[in-house]
Design a protein around this motif. Structure first.
Motif, PDB file in Angstrom:
ATOM      1  N   PHE A 253       0.845  -1.196   0.000  1.00  0.00           N
ATOM      2  CA  PHE A 253       0.000   0.000   0.000  1.00  0.00           C
ATOM      3  C   PHE A 253       0.879   1.245   0.000  1.00  0.00           C
ATOM      4  CE2 PHE A 253      -3.123  -3.106   1.324  1.00  0.00           C
ATOM      5  CZ  PHE A 253      -4.295  -2.645   0.739  1.00  0.00           C
ATOM      6  N   ARG A 254       0.408   2.289  -0.689  1.00  0.00           N
ATOM      7  CA  ARG A 254       1.216   3.504  -0.871  1.00  0.00           C
ATOM      8  C   ARG A 254       1.182   4.422   0.342  1.00  0.00           C
ATOM      9  NH1 ARG A 254      -0.738   6.874  -4.103  1.00  0.00           N
ATOM     10  NH2 ARG A 254      -2.791   5.938  -4.444  1.00  0.00           N
ATOM     11  N   THR A 255      -0.032   4.649   0.891  1.00  0.00           N
ATOM     12  CA  THR A 255      -0.180   5.603   1.994  1.00  0.00           C
ATOM     13  C   THR A 255      -1.172   5.079   3.019  1.00  0.00           C
ATOM     14  OG1 THR A 255      -2.005   6.793   0.898  1.00  0.00           O
ATOM     15  CG2 THR A 255       0.243   7.573   0.458  1.00  0.00           C
ATOM     16  N   VAL A 256      -1.108   5.648   4.209  1.00  0.00           N
ATOM     17  CA  VAL A 256      -2.070   5.338   5.260  1.00  0.00           C
ATOM     18  C   VAL A 256      -2.479   6.635   5.944  1.00  0.00           C
ATOM     19  CG1 VAL A 256      -0.265   4.956   6.992  1.00  0.00           C
ATOM     20  CG2 VAL A 256      -2.538   3.967   7.334  1.00  0.00           C
ATOM     21  N   GLU A 257      -3.738   6.693   6.332  1.00  0.00           N
ATOM     22  CA  GLU A 257      -4.279   7.866   7.029  1.00  0.00           C
ATOM     23  C   GLU A 257      -5.147   7.391   8.179  1.00  0.00           C
ATOM     24  OE1 GLU A 257      -7.531  11.453   6.160  1.00  0.00           O
ATOM     25  OE2 GLU A 257      -6.792  10.179   4.518  1.00  0.00           O
ATOM     26  N   ASN A 258      -4.942   7.949   9.347  1.00  0.00           N
ATOM     27  CA  ASN A 258      -5.802   7.659  10.496  1.00  0.00           C
ATOM     28  C   ASN A 258      -7.019   8.565  10.385  1.00  0.00           C
ATOM     29  OD1 ASN A 258      -7.064   7.350  12.978  1.00  0.00           O
ATOM     30  ND2 ASN A 258      -5.154   7.338  14.140  1.00  0.00           N
ATOM     31  N   ILE A 259      -8.177   7.988  10.066  1.00  0.00           N
ATOM     32  CA  ILE A 259      -9.355   8.823   9.822  1.00  0.00           C
ATOM     33  C   ILE A 259     -10.128   9.122  11.097  1.00  0.00           C
ATOM     34  CG2 ILE A 259      -9.558   8.151   7.415  1.00  0.00           C
ATOM     35  CD1 ILE A 259     -11.781   6.242   8.168  1.00  0.00           C
ATOM     36  N   THR A 260      -9.777   8.445  12.191  1.00  0.00           N
ATOM     37  CA  THR A 260     -10.377   8.812  13.465  1.00  0.00           C
ATOM     38  C   THR A 260      -9.606   8.204  14.615  1.00  0.00           C
ATOM     39  OG1 THR A 260     -12.356   8.721  14.871  1.00  0.00           O
ATOM     40  CG2 THR A 260     -11.993   6.851  13.411  1.00  0.00           C
ATOM     41  N   ASP A 261      -9.458   8.988  15.663  1.00  0.00           N
ATOM     42  CA  ASP A 261      -8.917   8.476  16.924  1.00  0.00           C
ATOM     43  C   ASP A 261     -10.029   8.373  17.952  1.00  0.00           C
ATOM     44  OD1 ASP A 261      -6.183   7.898  16.705  1.00  0.00           O
ATOM     45  OD2 ASP A 261      -5.689  10.024  16.618  1.00  0.00           O
ATOM     46  N   ASN A 262     -11.188   8.883  17.589  1.00  0.00           N
ATOM     47  CA  ASN A 262     -12.276   8.945  18.559  1.00  0.00           C
ATOM     48  C   ASN A 262     -13.609   8.788  17.853  1.00  0.00           C
ATOM     49  OD1 ASN A 262     -13.492   9.443  21.129  1.00  0.00           O
ATOM     50  ND2 ASN A 262     -13.968  11.519  20.466  1.00  0.00           N
ATOM     51  N   LEU A 263     -14.453   7.906  18.358  1.00  0.00           N
ATOM     52  CA  LEU A 263     -15.790   7.693  17.802  1.00  0.00           C
ATOM     53  C   LEU A 263     -16.830   8.016  18.862  1.00  0.00           C
ATOM     54  CD1 LEU A 263     -15.425   4.329  15.841  1.00  0.00           C
ATOM     55  CD2 LEU A 263     -15.821   6.589  14.871  1.00  0.00           C
ATOM     56  N   PRO A 264     -17.298   9.266  18.911  1.00  0.00           N
ATOM     57  CA  PRO A 264     -18.301   9.637  19.913  1.00  0.00           C
ATOM     58  C   PRO A 264     -19.523   8.735  19.823  1.00  0.00           C
ATOM     59  CG  PRO A 264     -17.456  11.569  18.772  1.00  0.00           C
ATOM     60  CD  PRO A 264     -16.941  10.384  18.029  1.00  0.00           C
ATOM     61  N   GLY A 265     -20.003   8.295  20.975  1.00  0.00           N
ATOM     62  CA  GLY A 265     -21.196   7.454  21.013  1.00  0.00           C
ATOM     63  C   GLY A 265     -20.900   5.977  21.025  1.00  0.00           C
ATOM     64  N   SER A 266     -19.637   5.597  20.840  1.00  0.00           N
ATOM     65  CA  SER A 266     -19.286   4.184  20.851  1.00  0.00           C
ATOM     66  C   SER A 266     -19.352   3.632  22.269  1.00  0.00           C
ATOM     67  CB  SER A 266     -17.873   3.968  20.307  1.00  0.00           C
ATOM     68  OG  SER A 266     -17.809   4.234  18.933  1.00  0.00           O
ATOM     69  N   VAL A 267     -19.767   2.380  22.371  1.00  0.00           N
ATOM     70  CA  VAL A 267     -19.781   1.707  23.655  1.00  0.00           C
ATOM     71  C   VAL A 267     -18.340   1.467  24.086  1.00  0.00           C
ATOM     72  CG1 VAL A 267     -20.435  -0.448  24.807  1.00  0.00           C
ATOM     73  CG2 VAL A 267     -22.013   0.644  23.219  1.00  0.00           C
ATOM     74  N   ALA A 268     -18.087   1.454  25.389  1.00  0.00           N
ATOM     75  CA  ALA A 268     -16.742   1.239  25.905  1.00  0.00           C
ATOM     76  C   ALA A 268     -16.131  -0.021  25.302  1.00  0.00           C
ATOM     77  CB  ALA A 268     -16.784   1.130  27.435  1.00  0.00           C
ATOM     78  N   GLY A 269     -14.884   0.105  24.861  1.00  0.00           N
ATOM     79  CA  GLY A 269     -14.195  -1.027  24.266  1.00  0.00           C
ATOM     80  C   GLY A 269     -14.258  -1.044  22.753  1.00  0.00           C
ATOM     81  N   PHE A 270     -15.127  -0.201  22.170  1.00  0.00           N
ATOM     82  CA  PHE A 270     -15.274  -0.180  20.712  1.00  0.00           C
ATOM     83  C   PHE A 270     -14.840   1.155  20.105  1.00  0.00           C
ATOM     84  CE2 PHE A 270     -18.240  -3.511  21.994  1.00  0.00           C
ATOM     85  CZ  PHE A 270     -17.888  -4.521  21.118  1.00  0.00           C
ATOM     86  N   ASN A 271     -14.258   2.003  20.920  1.00  0.00           N
ATOM     87  CA  ASN A 271     -13.780   3.295  20.427  1.00  0.00           C
ATOM     88  C   ASN A 271     -12.359   3.107  19.899  1.00  0.00           C
ATOM     89  OD1 ASN A 271     -13.322   5.939  19.853  1.00  0.00           O
ATOM     90  ND2 ASN A 271     -13.570   6.697  21.938  1.00  0.00           N
ATOM     91  N   ARG A 272     -12.266   2.595  18.656  1.00  0.00           N
ATOM     92  CA  ARG A 272     -10.981   2.198  18.092  1.00  0.00           C
ATOM     93  C   ARG A 272     -10.606   3.090  16.914  1.00  0.00           C
ATOM     94  NH1 ARG A 272     -13.497  -3.812  17.669  1.00  0.00           N
ATOM     95  NH2 ARG A 272     -13.323  -4.399  19.873  1.00  0.00           N
ATOM     96  N   PRO A 273      -9.318   3.304  16.685  1.00  0.00           N
ATOM     97  CA  PRO A 273      -8.903   4.067  15.505  1.00  0.00           C
ATOM     98  C   PRO A 273      -9.226   3.303  14.226  1.00  0.00           C
ATOM     99  CG  PRO A 273      -7.000   3.109  16.594  1.00  0.00           C
ATOM    100  CD  PRO A 273      -8.164   2.896  17.502  1.00  0.00           C
ATOM    101  N   ILE A 274      -9.524   4.038  13.167  1.00  0.00           N
ATOM    102  CA  ILE A 274      -9.815   3.458  11.861  1.00  0.00           C
ATOM    103  C   ILE A 274      -8.827   4.050  10.871  1.00  0.00           C
ATOM    104  CG2 ILE A 274     -11.547   3.183  10.038  1.00  0.00           C
ATOM    105  CD1 ILE A 274     -13.705   3.494  12.165  1.00  0.00           C
TER     106      ILE A 274
END
Length: 279
Positions: A253-274
């Motif tokens: 793969f050529r590039t990578v981008e972190n599109i989120t470090d935080n997902l408001p409203g996620s249940v505890a344990g599922f707030n993961r970076p994408i």
């Protein structure tokens, strides 16, 4: 007995063990009760899906697959899961959503018909006293409706690690959301690399991978679901912290981008970076 059919006793009943992360009520665990949609949809962009061929790995009951088709108007989207029961539920959710969409369309069409009748009536009223050439009535110039959900969304039972060996470029966008841990625990480092290579092969040039890996600490809580998972857990070398390096330096793969470090409203344990990787 197949691993995904393993049972554990619970009183007089048996409870299925989700060896592959194939939870029957996964979205109930993940999404807060006050939310109307999966919070991951908020960080996805329409340009990644609109008019494109998409592939959702580990689609579970297909709710996010269907939501992406509706919200972002992809040309096609295929959801695959190892669990036949979840695929059956996904098709049930697709039919239900399509019926609701059709009912909404009929309501709009009925409203438009009433407006059209009223306009026609007004035309008749004024035609007797006003030259029609000086009158202008609006014409429906709305674009043709996109293909229905059932035309654009499909689901299939698939073990992506052990099949799709002859895969070739077919998709513009691939989603792999909260799947890597289960591939890793069931097939070890070799299975993970196989997954990444197949994703690469399935993506067209310029295509994107949207990856949501589970953190290493979550592996420990699930490594006893099967003997294979327990064994693989202790032999894993390619931990999630290395995934970006593997996908960029080894897979290509050529590039990578972190599109989120935080997902408001996620249940505890599922707030993961994408992460978004570009081929």
């Amino acid at each position: 007995m197949a691993e995904n059919e393993r049972k554990e006793k619970k009183g007089k009943k048996t409870k299925a063990i989700p060896v592959y992360g194939n939870y029957k009520s996964y979205y109930n665990y993940r999404i807060g009760h006050d939310l109307k949609e999966d919070p991951r949809l908020a960080v996805l962009k329409k340009e990644w899906f609109e008019g494109k061929d998409c592939f959702d790995i580990g689609c579970n009951q297909g709710l996010i697959t269907i939501s992406i088709a509706k919200k972002f108007l992809c040309q096609s989207i295929l959801g695959v899961d190892i669990d036949a029961g979840l695929i059956e539920n996904a098709y049930w959710n697709l039919r239900r959503t399509a019926k609701m969409e059709c009912a909404s369309c009929r309501s709009v069409e009925a409203s438009e018909s009433n407006v059209s009748n009223r306009v026609n009536g007004l035309e008749e009223m004024v035609s007797a006293s006003v030259n029609k050439e000086t009158m202008h009535f609006p014409i429906d110039s709305s674009p043709a409706k996109e293909g229905g959900l059932v035309d654009r969304v499909s689901f299939h039972k698939e073990n992506i690690v052990e099949s799709l060996d002859a895969c070739s470029e077919k998709y513009d966008t691939i989603l792999c959301l909260s799947v890597t841990k289960w591939i890793h625990l069931n097939w070890g480092d070799d299975g993970l690399i196989t997954l990444f290579v197949k994703i690469w092969r399935l993506l067209r040039l310029g295509g994107i991978l949207i990856l949501e890996p589970q953190p290493w600490e979550s592996y420990r809580r699930k490594h006893l679901v099967s003997e294979a998972a327990a064994m693989n857990y202790h032999s894993i070398v390619l931990k999630p912290a290395l995934f970006q390096e593997i996908l960029l330096d080894k897979i290509g793969f050529r590039t990578v981008e972190n599109i989120t470090d935080n997902l408001p409203g996620s249940v505890a344990g599922f707030n993961r970076p994408i992460f978004l990787f570009r081929k």
